[in-house]
Design an enzyme around this catalytic site. Structure first.
Site, PDB file in Angstrom:
ATOM      1  N   ASP A  80       1.594   7.104 -38.774  1.00 13.06           N
ATOM      2  CA  ASP A  80       1.728   6.976 -40.214  1.00 13.06           C
ATOM      3  C   ASP A  80       2.738   8.029 -40.686  1.00 13.06           C
ATOM      4  O   ASP A  80       3.809   8.150 -40.105  1.00 13.06           O
ATOM      5  CB  ASP A  80       0.343   7.127 -40.871  1.00 13.06           C
ATOM      6  CG  ASP A  80       0.316   6.687 -42.316  1.00 13.06           C
ATOM      7  OD1 ASP A  80       0.045   5.496 -42.570  1.00 13.06           O
ATOM      8  OD2 ASP A  80       0.585   7.519 -43.200  1.00 13.06           O
ATOM      9  N   HIS A 133      -4.352   1.022 -36.435  1.00 12.31           N
ATOM     10  CA  HIS A 133      -3.585   2.073 -37.106  1.00 12.31           C
ATOM     11  C   HIS A 133      -4.130   3.472 -36.857  1.00 12.31           C
ATOM     12  O   HIS A 133      -3.364   4.421 -36.712  1.00 12.31           O
ATOM     13  CB  HIS A 133      -3.572   1.772 -38.609  1.00 12.31           C
ATOM     14  CG  HIS A 133      -2.679   2.666 -39.395  1.00 12.31           C
ATOM     15  ND1 HIS A 133      -1.307   2.635 -39.290  1.00 12.31           N
ATOM     16  CD2 HIS A 133      -2.961   3.629 -40.305  1.00 12.31           C
ATOM     17  CE1 HIS A 133      -0.776   3.522 -40.109  1.00 12.31           C
ATOM     18  NE2 HIS A 133      -1.759   4.147 -40.736  1.00 12.31           N
ATOM     19  N   TYR A 155       3.913   9.772 -51.227  1.00 11.10           N
ATOM     20  CA  TYR A 155       4.611   8.483 -51.240  1.00 11.10           C
ATOM     21  C   TYR A 155       5.770   8.509 -52.228  1.00 11.10           C
ATOM     22  O   TYR A 155       6.872   8.045 -51.923  1.00 11.10           O
ATOM     23  CB  TYR A 155       3.640   7.352 -51.596  1.00 11.10           C
ATOM     24  CG  TYR A 155       2.770   6.940 -50.438  1.00 11.10           C
ATOM     25  CD1 TYR A 155       3.060   5.808 -49.693  1.00 11.10           C
ATOM     26  CD2 TYR A 155       1.663   7.700 -50.080  1.00 11.10           C
ATOM     27  CE1 TYR A 155       2.263   5.428 -48.623  1.00 11.10           C
ATOM     28  CE2 TYR A 155       0.866   7.342 -49.003  1.00 11.10           C
ATOM     29  CZ  TYR A 155       1.170   6.207 -48.276  1.00 11.10           C
ATOM     30  OH  TYR A 155       0.398   5.854 -47.204  1.00 11.10           O
TER      31      TYR A 155
END
Length: 426
Positions: free
Chosen positions: A226, A402, A345
Site C-alpha cells: 500500500d 492486500h 491521500y
C-alpha cells in the site's frame, strides 16, 4: 488516470505507458520541518527514547459510552456487503468490542516488542525495533525496514516478525535472520501528525531514511505494501546506493472489464473523498467508534477477497481474529489519527499525480515483488520492469490479498528470504 492512481494506492506501483530516459536518476535528499511554527534555531534533539503503549480506564469508559449510544441503520434484505458494511454483522462486532474485547490485554501484546520515539524534522516518529532473541551463528542479522499503509498500522507486522527474527523456530532457513524496524507513518498511530501541508510519500521516505541512519544503518532492506511500497520506492529513489505476460498473468487479469470496473468504481469511493476532503469525513469517523470500525473493517473484507462482499459477515473472521481487527481500530481510535492518516491521500494524490518527479523516475535498486492473487488489481512482471529496472524476484503467491503480512505472514516471510538469497548470490 484513475487506474494508475488506484495502482499506486493499492500497490505503490505506477504503470508507465510512455518511454522515459533509462539513466539512473535520484530524488534530491532535501530537508523539511513539519512541526508547529517555524524551525527553532537550536539543533533538533536526536535522542531515541523508549516508549510504552498504555491503556486508561477513562478512554475505555468513553469508548463504551459511545458504543452504547450508537445508532444503526438496518441493512437491506439479502444485501450482504454489496452496499458496504452490513449493519447486522456490525452489531456482532460492537457487542464483541464492548463485552469481550480486552484492550488492556491487547496493549500487553503490543508492548511485547520494544517501542521507541525520536524527533525527525520536527515530528515525534514512533517505531518498533525487534532484534533476534539470540545472535545467529555465522551471520549478522540483516536490518529490514517494514512500512505499513492505510488503513493498517505497524501492528500488521506482529505475526510476521517471529518468522524473520527467529526463522529456525518457525521452520524457515536460518541463513537469513533479520532485525526488524517498523515505523508508523507520520499522522498514523503514535507518530506525530504534520502541522503543515505537503507531507507526502517522499518526505516520509526521507524521514524514515534518517531514522535508519540514526539507528546506525547506512544499508538496509526495505519492504512495504500500500503506501508502504510507494514510500519504499521513494527511499530507493533518494538513495539508490542502498541496495511479458505469463499464463498466470492472464488468469489474474481476466476478465479485464470486471477487474477495472471493480477496482476503479466499486472500491475507489473512499479514495475520492480522502484525496479531496479528508477532514470532512474525518470529523465523523473520529467521533464515532462504530463509524470508524465500519469504514476500516470494510476494507479488511473486500481487499482481502473480493468475493467476501457476497457474505453476510464479509468473511472477516475467515482470515483475521476480531482481536486483531479491533486492535488495529483502537490504534486509530485512541490516538485520534484517522483524519491525519487520510490527509496522506490528499498530500500525495490531490494534484496532477503523474507530474510529480518521483513518478517519472525509474528505480535501479534490486527489487522483489510478491503478487498475491486476491490483491485488488494484478500487476504483471512485464509492467513492473518498465519502472523497476532490477526486478530480480517476482513471485505468484498461492493465496492472500492486500493485508499480506497479517493474513499470510509465513508466505511473505519466505518470499522476503527468497529475494534476499537471490540478491546475495549476485
Amino acid at each position: 488516470m484513475w487506474l494508475e492512481i488506484l495502482l499506486t494506492s493499492v500497490l505503490g506501483f505506477v504503470i508507465y505507458w510512455f518511454v522515459s530516459r533509462d539513466k539512473e536518476e535520484t530524488l534530491p535528499l532535501e530537508d523539511g520541518w513539519w512541526g508547529p511554527g517555524p524551525r527553532p534555531p537550536t539543533q533538533e534533539d536526536e535522542s531515541i527514547r523508549p516508549f510504552k503503549v498504555e491503556a486508561s480506564d477513562e478512554e475505555i469508559n468513553d469508548l463504551h459510552q459511545r458504543i452504547k449510544k450508537a445508532r444503526i441503520t438496518p441493512p437491506l434484505e439479502d444485501s450482504h456487503f454489496h452496499y458496504g458494511f452490513n449493519s447486522n454483522y456490525l452489531k456482532k462486532i460492537i457487542s464483541y468490542w464492548q463485552n469481550e474485547f480486552d484492550w488492556k490485554k491487547q496493549v500487553e501484546i503490543l508492548n511485547r516488542y520494544p517501542h521507541f520515539k525520536t524527533k525527525i524534522e520536527g515530528l515525534d516518529i514512533h517505531f518498533i525495533h525487534v532484534k533476534p532473541p539470540q545472535q545467529p551463528r555465522g551471520c549478522t542479522p540483516k536490518p529490514l525496514l517494514m512500512v505499513h499503509g492505510w488503513p493498517g498500522s505497524f501492528y500488521e507486522f506482529y505475526k510476521i516478525i517471529p518468522f524473520l527474527t527467529e526463522p529456525k523456530n518457525h521452520g524457515l532457513n536460518d541463513k537469513h535472520v533479520f532485525e526488524v524496524i517498523c515505523p508508523s507513518i507520520p499522522g498514523y498511530g503514535f507518530s506525530e501528525a504534520s502541522s503543515k501541508k505537503g507531507l507526502n510519500s517522499v518526505a516520509t521516505a526521507r524521514i524514515f531514511y534518517k531514522l535508519m541512519l540514526r539507528l546506525g544503518f547506512r544499508e538496509f532492506y526495505i519492504q512495504g505494501g500500500d503506501w508502504g511500497s510507494l514510500i519504499c520506492t521513494n527511499i530507493a529513489q533518494l538513495v539508490p546506493r542502498l541496495f511479458g505476460f505469463t499464463k498466470r498473468d492472464v488468469e489474474l487479469l481476466y476478465p479485464v472489464k470486471e477487474k477495472i470496473f471493480y477496482s476503479t468504481l466499486r472500491e475507489s469511493g473512499y479514495m475520492h473523498i480522502q484525496c479531496t476532503k479528508p477532514d470532512t469525513v474525518g470529523c465523523a469517523l473520529n467521533d464515532s467508534p462504530m463509524g470508524l470500525a465500519a469504514y476500516i473493517l470494510e476494507k479488511f473484507s473486500t481487499w482481502t477477497n473480493a468475493e467476501f462482499r457476497n457474505l453476510e459477515d464479509g468473511g472477516l473472521e475467515r482470515k483475521f481474529s476480531l482481536d486483531d481487527l479491533l486492535t488495529n481500530i483502537m490504534l486509530y481510535w485512541t490516538t485520534g489519527t484517522i483524519t491525519s492518516s487520510q490527509r496522506f491521500y490528499k498530500e500525495n494524490m490531490g494534484q496532477n499525480f503523474l507530474a510529480i518527479q518521483h513518478e517519472r523516475m525509474k528505480v535501479h535498486v534490486p527489487t522483489g515483488f510478491a503478487a498475491f492473487p486476491c490483491e485488488l488489481l494484478h500487476v504483471p512482471e512485464k509492467w513492473l520492469k518498465v519502472k523497476y529496472r532490477k526486478l530480480i524476484s517476482y513471485s505468484y503467491m498461492p493465496r492472500g490479498g492486500h493485508f499480506a503480512a497479517l493474513e499470510e505472514p509465513e508466505l511473505l516471510a519466505r518470499d522476503i528470504c527468497k529475494f534476499v538469497g537471490l540478491l546475495e548470490r549476485q
